[in-house]
Design an enzyme around this catalytic site. Structure first.
Site, mmCIF file in Angstrom:
data_model
loop_
_atom_site.group_PDB
_atom_site.id
_atom_site.type_symbol
_atom_site.label_atom_id
_atom_site.label_comp_id
_atom_site.label_asym_id
_atom_site.label_seq_id
_atom_site.Cartn_x
_atom_site.Cartn_y
_atom_site.Cartn_z
ATOM 1 N N ARG A 237 -0.626 -0.083 -20.010
ATOM 2 C CA ARG A 237 0.552 -0.932 -19.996
ATOM 3 C C ARG A 237 0.714 -1.527 -18.601
ATOM 4 O O ARG A 237 0.382 -0.900 -17.588
ATOM 5 C CB ARG A 237 1.813 -0.123 -20.348
ATOM 6 C CG ARG A 237 1.938 0.162 -21.841
ATOM 7 C CD ARG A 237 2.235 -1.106 -22.621
ATOM 8 N NE ARG A 237 2.321 -0.918 -24.049
ATOM 9 C CZ ARG A 237 1.308 -1.092 -24.885
ATOM 10 N NH1 ARG A 237 0.115 -1.426 -24.421
ATOM 11 N NH2 ARG A 237 1.486 -0.952 -26.174
ATOM 12 N N HIS A 285 -4.368 -9.247 -22.436
ATOM 13 C CA HIS A 285 -3.802 -8.192 -23.280
ATOM 14 C C HIS A 285 -4.417 -8.218 -24.679
ATOM 15 O O HIS A 285 -3.715 -8.173 -25.694
ATOM 16 C CB HIS A 285 -2.280 -8.307 -23.370
ATOM 17 C CG HIS A 285 -1.620 -6.996 -23.747
ATOM 18 N ND1 HIS A 285 -0.326 -6.681 -23.407
ATOM 19 C CD2 HIS A 285 -2.089 -5.917 -24.434
ATOM 20 C CE1 HIS A 285 -0.017 -5.484 -23.885
ATOM 21 N NE2 HIS A 285 -1.082 -5.002 -24.516
#
Length: 322
Positions: A237, A285
């Site tokens: 993350r 991502h």
């Protein structure tokens, strides 16, 4: 608490950053007996029994009196906890074989890039330069450390293990994983870092892990390895990393290179120094994209199990944050 199929079991999809259309279509195919919608307008709030979310708008689930569970459509669940109005219902994380395989591919790709010096040879090709590296280490001579030994971390370790890398892993609580030296807790973190040439971060984002990828941690990585210097890969993350520290550590040699799939703010700003840094590789991502085909099927199966009186699986521990 179990449910029964009926008029209080419609599905609300609360999705931002992804097109919602493919998700609505797939869930409607898998759950044809109920409405699957991406907008609350036009549907009775009392008819919604389940919600599936990815970076939903805060308050999206308020005022749903018959909500039974919320499913995260991605591997992480930190986005759920950003909602201060999150209802007190079970939260379920995705543990999907397709997503796990995709993450293993991403990790192997980038570990091998640094191990086999792909960037060096790509630069030489642009110069039409034939120059071999006669000091190429074997995989067994390169120490890879995996921060986070959950489902994704353990799978990545198995993939890298088949290639032959010298593997270690770290987790908050003790684990035993075949073929990997396991470290746990704050006391064992320095020893783990000291034997790591390539650091792979697959941790969940919690109050304890926020900002863990910082200068202090990078300074503890191995300096005696067979590759050019410490390398960090983060596909966990964005909140795990301190991007100003990454840039500064690359500039002063504390780090040799970084590959980042996640960022403090997404999308990454065009003004970020990371974009054009010569020792940074960026992916948007997409290391382990959630495919509607696979993820929706898992959620639908969970709903059917629950309505048949069986317990929900992969429940999130609210206290732990994952």
């Amino acid at each position: 608490m179990s449910g029964t199929a009926g008029e209080t079991n419609n599905l609300l999809l609360a999705i931002t950053h992804w097109p919602s259309g493919p998700w609505v279509k797939r869930f409607s195919e898998l759950l044809p007996e109920r409405r699957c919608v991406a907008e609350r307008a036009g549907i009775d709030p009392a008819s919604i029994g389940y919600a599936a979310a990815w970076k939903h708008e805060p308050g999206a689930f308020a005022g749903l009196p018959n909500l039974k569970a919320v499913f995260s459509l991605g591997a992480g669940v930190d986005h759920l906890f950003r909602d201060q109005h999150l209802p007190d219902v079970p939260l379920i994380r995705i543990v999907d074989p397709d997503l796990t395989l995709r993450m293993g591919e991403w990790v192997a790709l980038h570990v091998l890039r640094y191990h086999r010096e792909y960037d060096r040879y790509a630069a030489q090709q642009k110069q039409a330069l034939w120059r071999e590296n006669y000091d190429q280490p074997a995989a067994r001579e390169v120490r890879v450390g995996i921060l986070g030994l959950g489902v994704l971390g353990q799978h990545a370790a198995r993939v890298l293990g088949t290639i032959g890398f010298d593997l270690a892993g770290w987790s908050r609580s003790p684990r035993e994983v075949p073929g990997i030296a396991c470290f746990a807790g704050d006391k064992e973190l320095p020893a783990f870092l000291a034997r790591t040439d390539i650091l792979v971060c697959l941790l969940p984002l919690t109050p304890d892990t926020r900002g863990i990828l910082n200068r202090d941690l990078f300074s503890k990585l191995a300096r005696d390895g067979r590759i050019a210097g410490p390398v960090v890969l983060n596909a966990g993350r964005g909140g795990l990393q301190v991007e100003s520290d990454i840039v500064a550590c690359l500039d002063d040699g504390t780090l040799a290179a970084a590959t980042l799939d996640v960022f403090e703010t997404e999308p990454l700003s065009p003004s970020s120094a990371l974009w054009l840094h010569p020792r940074v590789s960026i992916t948007p991502h997409n290391s382990a994209m959630s495919a509607p085909e696979a993820v929706a099927r898992q959620v639908a199966e969970q709903i059917r199990r629950f309505e048949a009186g069986l317990p929900l699986e992969n429940l999130v521990d609210r206290d732990a944050g994952y």
